[in-house]
Design a protein around this motif. Structure first.
Motif, PDB file in Angstrom:
ATOM      1  N   GLU A   9     -15.224  85.862   5.212  1.00 42.67           N
ATOM      2  CA  GLU A   9     -15.849  85.268   6.676  1.00 42.67           C
ATOM      3  C   GLU A   9     -14.891  84.592   7.492  1.00 42.67           C
ATOM      4  OE1 GLU A   9     -16.639  85.304   3.604  1.00 42.67           O
ATOM      5  OE2 GLU A   9     -18.450  86.652   2.584  1.00 42.67           O
ATOM      6  N   ALA A  10     -14.328  83.880   7.142  1.00 44.39           N
ATOM      7  CA  ALA A  10     -13.670  82.708   8.270  1.00 44.39           C
ATOM      8  C   ALA A  10     -12.740  83.648   9.213  1.00 44.39           C
ATOM      9  CB  ALA A  10     -13.498  81.747   8.295  1.00 44.39           C
ATOM     10  N   LEU A  11     -11.818  83.787   7.887  1.00 42.95           N
ATOM     11  CA  LEU A  11     -10.905  85.277   9.153  1.00 42.95           C
ATOM     12  C   LEU A  11     -11.126  86.288   9.979  1.00 42.95           C
ATOM     13  CD1 LEU A  11      -8.688  85.902   5.718  1.00 42.95           C
ATOM     14  CD2 LEU A  11      -8.005  83.891   7.369  1.00 42.95           C
ATOM     15  N   GLN A  12     -12.321  86.719   9.304  1.00 45.20           N
ATOM     16  CA  GLN A  12     -13.065  88.111  10.349  1.00 45.20           C
ATOM     17  C   GLN A  12     -13.933  87.466  11.421  1.00 45.20           C
ATOM     18  OE1 GLN A  12     -16.257  89.610   8.200  1.00 45.20           O
ATOM     19  NE2 GLN A  12     -16.035  91.366   9.503  1.00 45.20           N
ATOM     20  N   GLN A  13     -14.954  86.076  11.256  1.00 45.47           N
ATOM     21  CA  GLN A  13     -14.983  85.646  12.284  1.00 45.47           C
ATOM     22  C   GLN A  13     -14.094  84.886  13.446  1.00 45.47           C
ATOM     23  OE1 GLN A  13     -17.742  82.811  11.664  1.00 45.47           O
ATOM     24  NE2 GLN A  13     -17.603  81.998  13.570  1.00 45.47           N
ATOM     25  N   LYS A  14     -12.354  84.599  13.601  1.00 42.26           N
ATOM     26  CA  LYS A  14     -11.151  84.185  13.838  1.00 42.26           C
ATOM     27  C   LYS A  14     -11.223  85.150  14.824  1.00 42.26           C
ATOM     28  CE  LYS A  14      -7.572  81.428  14.148  1.00 42.26           C
ATOM     29  NZ  LYS A  14      -6.917  80.204  13.532  1.00 42.26           N
ATOM     30  N   SER A  15     -11.220  86.115  14.018  1.00 39.67           N
ATOM     31  CA  SER A  15     -10.393  87.876  14.730  1.00 39.67           C
ATOM     32  C   SER A  15     -11.449  88.168  15.837  1.00 39.67           C
ATOM     33  CB  SER A  15     -10.906  88.581  13.382  1.00 39.67           C
ATOM     34  OG  SER A  15     -10.177  89.946  14.102  1.00 39.67           O
ATOM     35  N   VAL A  16     -12.868  88.358  15.683  1.00 36.45           N
ATOM     36  CA  VAL A  16     -13.818  88.347  16.630  1.00 36.45           C
ATOM     37  C   VAL A  16     -13.306  87.267  18.072  1.00 36.45           C
ATOM     38  CG1 VAL A  16     -16.352  88.235  17.485  1.00 36.45           C
ATOM     39  CG2 VAL A  16     -15.247  89.851  15.390  1.00 36.45           C
ATOM     40  N   ALA A  17     -13.241  86.175  17.527  1.00 31.52           N
ATOM     41  CA  ALA A  17     -13.228  85.006  18.462  1.00 31.52           C
ATOM     42  C   ALA A  17     -11.699  85.006  19.206  1.00 31.52           C
ATOM     43  CB  ALA A  17     -13.095  83.527  17.848  1.00 31.52           C
ATOM     44  N   LEU A  18     -10.760  85.735  18.654  1.00 36.01           N
ATOM     45  CA  LEU A  18      -9.601  85.675  19.034  1.00 36.01           C
ATOM     46  C   LEU A  18      -9.944  87.090  20.031  1.00 36.01           C
ATOM     47  CD1 LEU A  18      -7.004  84.935  16.686  1.00 36.01           C
ATOM     48  CD2 LEU A  18      -6.879  83.291  18.759  1.00 36.01           C
ATOM     49  N   ALA A  19     -10.770  88.262  19.680  1.00 39.07           N
ATOM     50  CA  ALA A  19     -10.413  89.129  20.482  1.00 39.07           C
ATOM     51  C   ALA A  19     -11.414  89.147  21.405  1.00 39.07           C
ATOM     52  CB  ALA A  19     -11.259  90.838  19.564  1.00 39.07           C
ATOM     53  N   GLU A  20     -12.651  88.185  21.601  1.00 42.88           N
ATOM     54  CA  GLU A  20     -13.141  87.677  22.402  1.00 42.88           C
ATOM     55  C   GLU A  20     -12.583  86.032  23.635  1.00 42.88           C
ATOM     56  OE1 GLU A  20     -17.502  88.280  21.015  1.00 42.88           O
ATOM     57  OE2 GLU A  20     -17.227  89.213  20.927  1.00 42.88           O
ATOM     58  N   GLY A  21     -11.999  85.682  23.182  1.00 42.73           N
ATOM     59  CA  GLY A  21     -11.667  84.895  23.354  1.00 42.73           C
ATOM     60  C   GLY A  21     -12.507  83.423  24.045  1.00 42.73           C
ATOM     61  N   ARG A  22     -14.033  83.209  22.844  1.00 41.91           N
ATOM     62  CA  ARG A  22     -14.484  82.254  22.027  1.00 41.91           C
ATOM     63  C   ARG A  22     -13.707  81.480  21.306  1.00 41.91           C
ATOM     64  NH1 ARG A  22     -18.674  83.559  19.642  1.00 41.91           N
ATOM     65  NH2 ARG A  22     -17.755  85.016  18.076  1.00 41.91           N
ATOM     66  N   MET A  23     -14.691  80.170  21.117  1.00 44.03           N
ATOM     67  CA  MET A  23     -14.105  79.229  20.286  1.00 44.03           C
ATOM     68  C   MET A  23     -12.627  78.113  21.192  1.00 44.03           C
ATOM     69  SD  MET A  23     -15.793  79.714  16.313  1.00 44.03           S
ATOM     70  CE  MET A  23     -15.774  78.423  15.655  1.00 44.03           C
ATOM     71  N   GLY A  24     -13.040  78.270  22.467  1.00 46.51           N
ATOM     72  CA  GLY A  24     -11.769  77.571  22.675  1.00 46.51           C
ATOM     73  C   GLY A  24     -10.197  78.223  22.314  1.00 46.51           C
ATOM     74  N   TYR A  25     -10.611  79.832  21.596  1.00 45.79           N
ATOM     75  CA  TYR A  25      -9.474  79.942  21.305  1.00 45.79           C
ATOM     76  C   TYR A  25      -8.997  81.273  22.135  1.00 45.79           C
ATOM     77  CZ  TYR A  25     -10.186  79.496  16.611  1.00 45.79           C
ATOM     78  OH  TYR A  25     -10.604  78.814  14.677  1.00 45.79           O
ATOM     79  N   ALA A  26      -7.933  81.667  22.829  1.00 41.28           N
ATOM     80  CA  ALA A  26      -7.509  81.876  23.890  1.00 41.28           C
ATOM     81  C   ALA A  26      -7.689  83.784  23.838  1.00 41.28           C
ATOM     82  CB  ALA A  26      -5.887  81.745  24.364  1.00 41.28           C
ATOM     83  N   HIS A  27      -7.643  84.597  24.472  1.00 41.19           N
ATOM     84  CA  HIS A  27      -8.043  86.291  23.980  1.00 41.19           C
ATOM     85  C   HIS A  27      -6.817  86.107  23.021  1.00 41.19           C
ATOM     86  CE1 HIS A  27      -9.049  90.194  24.634  1.00 41.19           C
ATOM     87  NE2 HIS A  27      -7.633  90.606  25.059  1.00 41.19           N
TER      88      HIS A  27
END
Length: 164
Positions: A123-141
C-alpha cells in the motif's frame, strides 16, 4: 458465544506475567476479535506487551485507540502508539502514521511512507506511486519513478507478509 468464553478461559488459564510479549499479543488479538465485551481486556494486554517492547502490540493498541475499540477513541493516543510501532519496524504502522500526518507534517509523513516502501509494504508503494505521479507530499512529479513504484507495488502484493 462459546468461542468468546473459550478465549477468555484460555487467557485466564495462562499467567500473563510469565508470558513473553508475543504470547500476550496473540492473546490480546484473540480477545480483540472476540467482540466488544472483551476489547477492554485486549487493550490492557496490548498495552502490557507494548510496554515490553512489542511492535505488533503497539500497532494493534494504536488501531484500538484510533477506532475507539475497548475504550474511547483517542486520535493523539492512536498516533503515539502507531508511531511507536513504526519505530519498532511495523510496516503497516508506518503506512498509517504517514497518512495520519499527511496534512499536518508532510516531512514526517514522507519519512514514514518512505520507510514503509523500504520494507516493500504494498500500500505504501502504491501511495508513493500516486504521489510521484501527482507531485504531492513533497515529491517532485516523476512519471518514470511513479511507474517503477507501481510495478514494485504489484510485485509486493503477490508476496504480502503476514499481519503483525
Amino acid at each position: 458465544m462459546k468461542l468468546a468464553a473459550w478465549l477468555l478461559a484460555a487467557v485466564f488459564a495462562t499467567p500473563v506475567a510469565a508470558s513473553p510479549a508475543s504470547d500476550v499479543t496473540a492473546q490480546a488479538k484473540a480477545l480483540m476479535r472476540a467482540g466488544t465485551a472483551s476489547q477492554p481486556q485486549a487493550r490492557a494486554l496490548f498495552e502490557q506487551a507494548a510496554g515490553q517492547g512489542s511492535g505488533p502490540a503497539a500497532y494493534y493498541l494504536g488501531l484500538m485507540f484510533k477506532n475507539g475499540m475497548g475504550g474511547p477513541q483517542d486520535s493523539a493516543g492512536a498516533l503515539r502508539w502507531l508511531e511507536l510501532a513504526a519505530q519498532r519496524g511495523v510496516a503497516p504502522a508506518m503506512f498509517i502514521v504517514a497518512n495520519l500526518l499527511q496534512d499536518s507534517d508532510e516531512a514526517r509523513a514522507r519519512y514514514w511512507l518512505d520507510a514503509a516502501c523500504d520494507l516493500e509494504y504494498p500500500e505504501a508503494l502504491q501511495q508513493k506511486s500516486v504521489a510521484l505521479a501527482e507531485g504531492r507530499m513533497g515529491y517532485a512529479h516523476n512519471e518514470e519513478q511513479s511507474f517503477l513504484y507501481l510495478k514494485m507495488a504489484t510485485h509486493a502484493m503477490g508476496h504480502r507478509s503476514d499481519a503483525p
